[in-house]
Motif scaffolding. Structure first.
Motif, PDB file in Angstrom:
ATOM      1  N   LYS A  15      -4.399  22.774  -4.146  1.00  0.00           N
ATOM      2  CA  LYS A  15      -3.739  22.175  -5.314  1.00  0.00           C
ATOM      3  C   LYS A  15      -4.418  20.886  -5.771  1.00  0.00           C
ATOM      4  CE  LYS A  15       0.736  24.197  -4.366  1.00  0.00           C
ATOM      5  NZ  LYS A  15       2.163  23.943  -4.151  1.00  0.00           N
ATOM      6  N   GLY A  16      -5.552  20.539  -5.140  1.00  0.00           N
ATOM      7  CA  GLY A  16      -6.286  19.346  -5.542  1.00  0.00           C
ATOM      8  C   GLY A  16      -5.773  18.049  -4.943  1.00  0.00           C
ATOM      9  N   ARG A  17      -4.877  18.133  -3.967  1.00  0.00           N
ATOM     10  CA  ARG A  17      -4.353  16.937  -3.299  1.00  0.00           C
ATOM     11  C   ARG A  17      -5.207  16.628  -2.079  1.00  0.00           C
ATOM     12  NH1 ARG A  17       1.446  19.594  -3.082  1.00  0.00           N
ATOM     13  NH2 ARG A  17       0.108  20.848  -1.772  1.00  0.00           N
ATOM     14  N   VAL A  18      -5.433  15.344  -1.825  1.00  0.00           N
ATOM     15  CA  VAL A  18      -6.196  14.941  -0.636  1.00  0.00           C
ATOM     16  C   VAL A  18      -5.409  15.358   0.599  1.00  0.00           C
ATOM     17  CG1 VAL A  18      -7.141  13.000   0.669  1.00  0.00           C
ATOM     18  CG2 VAL A  18      -7.335  13.042  -1.822  1.00  0.00           C
ATOM     19  N   ARG A  19      -6.101  16.025   1.512  1.00  0.00           N
ATOM     20  CA  ARG A  19      -5.452  16.503   2.731  1.00  0.00           C
ATOM     21  C   ARG A  19      -5.041  15.339   3.625  1.00  0.00           C
ATOM     22  NH1 ARG A  19      -9.199  21.134   5.122  1.00  0.00           N
ATOM     23  NH2 ARG A  19      -7.339  21.535   6.334  1.00  0.00           N
ATOM     24  N   ALA A  20      -4.002  15.546   4.401  1.00  0.00           N
ATOM     25  CA  ALA A  20      -3.532  14.541   5.353  1.00  0.00           C
ATOM     26  C   ALA A  20      -4.525  14.447   6.513  1.00  0.00           C
ATOM     27  CB  ALA A  20      -2.148  14.904   5.875  1.00  0.00           C
ATOM     28  N   PHE A  21      -4.683  13.244   7.032  1.00  0.00           N
ATOM     29  CA  PHE A  21      -5.602  12.993   8.141  1.00  0.00           C
ATOM     30  C   PHE A  21      -5.330  13.941   9.307  1.00  0.00           C
ATOM     31  CE2 PHE A  21      -6.368  10.490  12.099  1.00  0.00           C
ATOM     32  CZ  PHE A  21      -7.751  10.432  12.032  1.00  0.00           C
ATOM     33  N   GLY A  22      -4.065  14.180   9.637  1.00  0.00           N
ATOM     34  CA  GLY A  22      -3.705  15.049  10.750  1.00  0.00           C
ATOM     35  C   GLY A  22      -4.018  16.516  10.517  1.00  0.00           C
ATOM     36  N   GLN A  23      -4.274  16.896   9.278  1.00  0.00           N
ATOM     37  CA  GLN A  23      -4.618  18.271   8.936  1.00  0.00           C
ATOM     38  C   GLN A  23      -6.076  18.390   8.497  1.00  0.00           C
ATOM     39  OE1 GLN A  23      -2.429  20.849   9.348  1.00  0.00           O
ATOM     40  NE2 GLN A  23      -1.220  19.244  10.316  1.00  0.00           N
ATOM     41  N   CYS A  24      -6.832  17.318   8.666  1.00  0.00           N
ATOM     42  CA  CYS A  24      -8.219  17.313   8.197  1.00  0.00           C
ATOM     43  C   CYS A  24      -9.131  16.805   9.318  1.00  0.00           C
ATOM     44  CB  CYS A  24      -8.315  16.454   6.927  1.00  0.00           C
ATOM     45  SG  CYS A  24      -9.854  16.643   5.999  1.00  0.00           S
ATOM     46  N   CYS A  25      -9.525  15.548   9.261  1.00  0.00           N
ATOM     47  CA  CYS A  25     -10.466  15.003  10.243  1.00  0.00           C
ATOM     48  C   CYS A  25      -9.824  14.537  11.540  1.00  0.00           C
ATOM     49  CB  CYS A  25     -11.252  13.851   9.615  1.00  0.00           C
ATOM     50  SG  CYS A  25     -12.366  14.378   8.291  1.00  0.00           S
ATOM     51  N   GLY A  26      -8.524  14.255  11.524  1.00  0.00           N
ATOM     52  CA  GLY A  26      -7.855  13.749  12.717  1.00  0.00           C
ATOM     53  C   GLY A  26      -8.068  14.594  13.955  1.00  0.00           C
ATOM     54  N   PRO A  27      -7.835  15.916  13.887  1.00  0.00           N
ATOM     55  CA  PRO A  27      -8.041  16.743  15.087  1.00  0.00           C
ATOM     56  C   PRO A  27      -9.487  16.723  15.591  1.00  0.00           C
ATOM     57  CG  PRO A  27      -6.667  17.907  13.501  1.00  0.00           C
ATOM     58  CD  PRO A  27      -7.198  16.673  12.805  1.00  0.00           C
ATOM     59  N   LEU A  28     -10.452  16.622  14.692  1.00  0.00           N
ATOM     60  CA  LEU A  28     -11.852  16.582  15.110  1.00  0.00           C
ATOM     61  C   LEU A  28     -12.153  15.287  15.855  1.00  0.00           C
ATOM     62  CD1 LEU A  28     -11.741  18.884  13.023  1.00  0.00           C
ATOM     63  CD2 LEU A  28     -14.017  18.225  12.337  1.00  0.00           C
ATOM     64  N   LEU A  29     -11.664  14.168  15.319  1.00  0.00           N
ATOM     65  CA  LEU A  29     -11.881  12.894  15.998  1.00  0.00           C
ATOM     66  C   LEU A  29     -11.190  12.874  17.360  1.00  0.00           C
ATOM     67  CD1 LEU A  29     -12.818  12.113  13.054  1.00  0.00           C
ATOM     68  CD2 LEU A  29     -12.102   9.822  13.673  1.00  0.00           C
ATOM     69  N   ALA A  30     -10.136  13.677  17.514  1.00  0.00           N
ATOM     70  CA  ALA A  30      -9.414  13.765  18.793  1.00  0.00           C
ATOM     71  C   ALA A  30     -10.068  14.746  19.763  1.00  0.00           C
ATOM     72  CB  ALA A  30      -7.961  14.159  18.537  1.00  0.00           C
ATOM     73  N   GLY A  31     -11.127  15.455  19.329  1.00  0.00           N
ATOM     74  CA  GLY A  31     -11.842  16.329  20.252  1.00  0.00           C
ATOM     75  C   GLY A  31     -11.957  17.787  19.866  1.00  0.00           C
ATOM     76  N   ALA A  32     -11.242  18.229  18.824  1.00  0.00           N
ATOM     77  CA  ALA A  32     -11.351  19.630  18.396  1.00  0.00           C
ATOM     78  C   ALA A  32     -12.745  19.879  17.818  1.00  0.00           C
ATOM     79  CB  ALA A  32     -10.288  19.944  17.349  1.00  0.00           C
TER      80      ALA A  32
END
Length: 132
Positions: A15-32
């Motif tokens: 829908k063109g909305r910026v994704r939430a950190f927890g649904q975007c880069c957050g999991p990667l920075l946490a190790g995913a």
């Protein structure tokens, strides 16, 4: 940063909305593991915004990485534009991007074509980049 905050990388949903950190880069920075090179590049941008030098070091190809980067808090990252994500083969890809920033009262930008590859564990890592 809270999981509900807009992700610094600026990736948008359908829908063109910026994704939430927890649904975007957050999991990667946490190790995913990153699903592709673009996601890794975006998470590395977010790591610069959040001054997470340890994440940058972990996601850098071991043959090319420096010591853990010391990031400068006075740098304010202003935005990321991904211009191209090119898959070369299942284990190699390139991402061209422009990242805008402000440091010491002056604006600047980094325009780079970055190279990525999968490591022995199947995780995407940053190899190097060519400034444009």
């Amino acid at each position: 940063m809270k999981d509900t905050d807009p992700c610094p990388c600026g990736r948008t949903d359908a829908k063109g909305r910026v994704r939430a950190f927890g649904q975007c880069c957050g999991p990667l920075l946490a190790g995913a593991p990153a699903p592709d090179a673009e996601a890794l590049m975006r998470s590395r941008y977010t790591a610069f915004v959040l001054l997470d030098g340890e994440y940058l070091w972990r996601t850098w190809h071991p043959d090319h990485r420096p010591d853990v980067p010391e990031l400068e808090a006075p740098t304010k990252w202003l935005g990321l534009e991904v211009r191209e994500h090119r898959v070369i083969d299942p284990d190699h890809a390139e991402v061209e991007f422009v990242a805008r920033f402000r440091a010491a009262g002056r604006g600047g930008r980094i325009h780079e074509r970055s190279r990525f590859e999968r490591d022995a564990d199947g995780r995407w890592v940053y190899v190097d980049g060519e400034m444009r």
